[in-house]
Scaffold this motif. Structure first.
Motif, mmCIF file in Angstrom:
data_model
loop_
_atom_site.group_PDB
_atom_site.id
_atom_site.type_symbol
_atom_site.label_atom_id
_atom_site.label_comp_id
_atom_site.label_asym_id
_atom_site.label_seq_id
_atom_site.Cartn_x
_atom_site.Cartn_y
_atom_site.Cartn_z
ATOM 1 N N THR A 3 0.851 -1.188 0.000
ATOM 2 C CA THR A 3 0.000 0.000 0.000
ATOM 3 C C THR A 3 0.885 1.235 0.000
ATOM 4 O OG1 THR A 3 -1.728 -1.152 1.238
ATOM 5 C CG2 THR A 3 -1.819 1.246 1.222
ATOM 6 N N TYR A 4 0.672 2.116 -0.963
ATOM 7 C CA TYR A 4 1.485 3.329 -1.065
ATOM 8 C C TYR A 4 1.021 4.348 -0.037
ATOM 9 C CZ TYR A 4 3.809 7.424 -3.008
ATOM 10 O OH TYR A 4 4.597 8.539 -3.171
ATOM 11 N N LEU A 5 1.886 4.652 0.924
ATOM 12 C CA LEU A 5 1.559 5.590 1.994
ATOM 13 C C LEU A 5 2.647 6.655 2.122
ATOM 14 C CD1 LEU A 5 0.149 3.108 4.682
ATOM 15 C CD2 LEU A 5 -1.128 4.549 3.078
ATOM 16 N N ASP A 6 3.024 7.216 0.969
ATOM 17 C CA ASP A 6 4.037 8.271 0.938
ATOM 18 C C ASP A 6 3.571 9.418 0.040
ATOM 19 O OD1 ASP A 6 6.397 9.429 1.734
ATOM 20 O OD2 ASP A 6 7.638 8.384 0.261
ATOM 21 N N MET A 7 2.294 9.789 0.188
ATOM 22 C CA MET A 7 1.697 10.821 -0.658
ATOM 23 C C MET A 7 2.307 12.202 -0.429
ATOM 24 S SD MET A 7 -0.885 9.696 -2.617
ATOM 25 C CE MET A 7 -2.017 8.303 -2.741
ATOM 26 N N ASN A 8 2.921 12.425 0.735
ATOM 27 C CA ASN A 8 3.565 13.726 0.955
ATOM 28 C C ASN A 8 4.806 13.869 0.088
ATOM 29 O OD1 ASN A 8 1.614 14.334 2.870
ATOM 30 N ND2 ASN A 8 3.088 15.213 4.291
ATOM 31 N N ALA A 9 5.344 12.734 -0.364
ATOM 32 C CA ALA A 9 6.494 12.778 -1.265
ATOM 33 C C ALA A 9 6.041 13.016 -2.700
ATOM 34 C CB ALA A 9 7.288 11.476 -1.180
ATOM 35 N N ALA A 309 11.894 -0.163 11.028
ATOM 36 C CA ALA A 309 10.460 -0.245 10.749
ATOM 37 C C ALA A 309 10.201 -0.269 9.247
ATOM 38 C CB ALA A 309 9.731 0.929 11.392
ATOM 39 N N MET A 310 10.897 0.569 8.490
ATOM 40 C CA MET A 310 10.688 0.595 7.050
ATOM 41 C C MET A 310 11.089 -0.714 6.396
ATOM 42 S SD MET A 310 11.496 4.502 5.825
ATOM 43 C CE MET A 310 13.162 4.555 6.452
ATOM 44 N N VAL A 311 12.098 -1.364 6.964
ATOM 45 C CA VAL A 311 12.528 -2.669 6.435
ATOM 46 C C VAL A 311 11.448 -3.718 6.655
ATOM 47 C CG1 VAL A 311 14.167 -4.560 6.708
ATOM 48 C CG2 VAL A 311 14.998 -2.199 6.637
ATOM 49 N N ALA A 317 3.619 -1.714 3.395
ATOM 50 C CA ALA A 317 3.313 -0.291 3.271
ATOM 51 C C ALA A 317 4.568 0.486 2.906
ATOM 52 C CB ALA A 317 2.732 0.244 4.577
ATOM 53 N N ALA A 318 4.444 1.346 1.916
ATOM 54 C CA ALA A 318 5.535 2.240 1.530
ATOM 55 C C ALA A 318 5.410 3.508 2.357
ATOM 56 C CB ALA A 318 5.466 2.555 0.047
ATOM 57 N N VAL A 319 6.272 3.644 3.374
ATOM 58 C CA VAL A 319 6.235 4.794 4.276
ATOM 59 C C VAL A 319 7.575 5.508 4.217
ATOM 60 C CG1 VAL A 319 4.554 3.656 5.772
ATOM 61 C CG2 VAL A 319 6.996 3.451 6.284
ATOM 62 N N SER A 320 7.703 6.564 5.006
ATOM 63 C CA SER A 320 8.910 7.386 4.966
ATOM 64 C C SER A 320 9.334 7.740 6.382
ATOM 65 C CB SER A 320 8.622 8.660 4.168
ATOM 66 O OG SER A 320 9.653 9.602 4.307
ATOM 67 N N ASN A 321 10.563 8.225 6.508
ATOM 68 C CA ASN A 321 10.987 8.763 7.802
ATOM 69 C C ASN A 321 11.460 10.205 7.676
ATOM 70 O OD1 ASN A 321 13.391 8.251 6.499
ATOM 71 N ND2 ASN A 321 14.402 7.322 8.267
ATOM 72 N N GLY A 348 13.118 7.386 15.727
ATOM 73 C CA GLY A 348 12.017 6.455 15.537
ATOM 74 C C GLY A 348 10.876 7.011 14.711
ATOM 75 N N ALA A 349 10.978 8.251 14.255
ATOM 76 C CA ALA A 349 9.861 8.916 13.592
ATOM 77 C C ALA A 349 9.552 8.298 12.228
ATOM 78 C CB ALA A 349 10.147 10.404 13.438
ATOM 79 N N ILE A 350 8.293 7.984 12.026
ATOM 80 C CA ILE A 350 7.803 7.414 10.770
ATOM 81 C C ILE A 350 6.700 8.325 10.239
ATOM 82 C CG2 ILE A 350 6.651 5.427 9.703
ATOM 83 C CD1 ILE A 350 7.753 3.759 12.097
ATOM 84 N N ARG A 351 6.782 8.640 8.953
ATOM 85 C CA ARG A 351 5.734 9.450 8.326
ATOM 86 C C ARG A 351 4.879 8.563 7.429
ATOM 87 N NH1 ARG A 351 7.232 13.908 3.917
ATOM 88 N NH2 ARG A 351 7.411 12.030 2.645
#
Length: 375
Positions: A3-9, A309-311, A317-321, A348-351
């Motif tokens: 699931t693509y969850l990096d729309m801010n990028a 967490a991203m690993v 989910a495709a997320v960012s930090n 530890g911050a995840i976006r």
């Protein structure tokens, strides 16, 4: 399926927008600057239609819209374009914040190296500036106040109204980097005291490589910007080069669609956010930033590193930090650092960010993987 969850990028292009862009690329491919035939006239008509569609988002006049390659270029024109006016009128003081995008901070740093003085407003854990601090920082020679509307990392929303109220009786130009809010949370941007607005197409479901700078007139006077590039005289001489008609038309259509659907999109996004927050509460998550956009959540879970967490979330989910524009560097987020968060919380911050087309979030899978890291 991830699931693509990096729309801010960046965001996917709407189907209707992609269809229009393709049609213009293949069938209506004239140069908007060609005045001698119907292909050029058709291209110019498409550009002017898009100009109005973009302007309508913030109740501006279409003559106040300049098309650029995106918010980064718009920011540079808005900031560096005031240099000559500032020097000629001995107005060489700039106010900004520590949590701006690099596309604002770096042009301002360039002016600072060239004789301008800069005041940086501080923020606390909320991620918001204090209007009274802005008021204290204003000087007679303040040329520009540049403040981001919605932060790209935390989603924290600055009160444009409060900022405008402080500046009501001051002549300083107000620039708002609206890359994350234009077409999504646009109502505050309709305030006439906002002189300059930067927008980016690929954050509002239009193609990459297109954006706009909106330059509101004060009475009959437009902001005294000078070009930072030369050659051709397009876009009132401020942004030379052949206009990217397909991208411009796509951006315009995306803006029209976004404006029509803004309330429904916000409601859906907030529903997703509430569901995710409820689940993350079981992990004692800390939320970075207050009064945040419904389209993004930045959180830290105690004792979980964001890289790990991203690993583990790969394939889920495709997320960012942090910001995509600085993701090649592993230095701590300048935004979260400016918010005075501790090192572990920053590490530890995840976006997580989504859009209206995100039907649901893979919440149970995300929680399961994060729980494994806590063991």
């Amino acid at each position: 399926m991830t699931t693509y969850l990096d729309m801010n990028a960046t965001s996917p292009v709407l189907d209707e927008v992609a269809d229009l862009v393709r049609e213009i690329f293949l069938e209506e491919y004239g140069n908007a600057g060609s005045r001698t035939h119907e292909f050029g006239a058709s291209a110019k008509k498409a550009v002017e239609k898009a100009r109005k569609q973009v302007a309508d988002v913030v109740d501006a006049d279409k003559s106040e819209v300049i098309f650029t390659s995106g918010a980064t270029e718009s920011n540079n024109i808005a900031i560096l374009g005031l240099k000559e006016f500032g020097e000629a009128n001995n107005k060489k003081h700039i106010i900004t914040t520590r949590i701006e995008h690099k596309a604002v901070l770096e042009p301002i740093e360039h002016l600072e190296k060239n004789g301008f003085t800069v005041s940086y407003l501080e923020v606390d854990e909320s991620g918001a500036i204090k209007p009274e601090e802005l008021k204290k920082t204003l000087q007679e020679d303040t040329l520009l106040v540049s403040i981001m509307h919605v932060n790209n990392e935390t989603g924290s929303i600055q009160s444009v109204k409060n900022i405008c109220d402080v500046l009501e009786l001051h002549e300083a130009y107000l620039h708002i980097d609206a890359a994350q809010s234009f077409g999504k949370l646009s109502d505050d941007l309709k305030n006439d005291r906002v002189d300059l607005i930067s927008a980016s197409g690929h954050k509002v479901y239009a193609p990459k490589g297109i954006g706009a700078l909106i330059m509101r007139k004060r009475g009959f006077l437009k902001p005294p910007l000078k070009p930072i590039m030369f050659g051709g005289g397009q876009e009132k001489g401020l942004r030379p080069g052949t206009l990217a008609v397909p991208l411009i038309a796509g951006f315009g259509l995306a803006c029209e669609i976004a404006q029509k659907n803004a309330a429904a999109w916000q409601k859906h996004a907030q529903k997703l956010k509430n569901e995710l927050v409820r689940a993350l509460n079981t992990l004692d998550a800390q939320y970075n930033g207050e009064n945040t956009s419904p389209f993004v959540l930045n959180f830290s879970v105690p004792n979980i590193n964001s890289e790990a967490a991203m690993v583990v979330l790969k394939g889920i989910a495709a997320v960012s930090n942090g910001s995509a524009c600085t993701s090649s560097s592993y230095t701590p987020s300048h935004v979260l650092t400016a918010m005075q968060l501790d090192e572990k919380r920053i590490a530890g911050a995840i976006r997580v960010s989504w859009g209206h087309m995100t039907e649901s979030l893979p919440i149970s899978e995300i929680i399961e993987k994060l729980e494994q890291l806590k063991l």
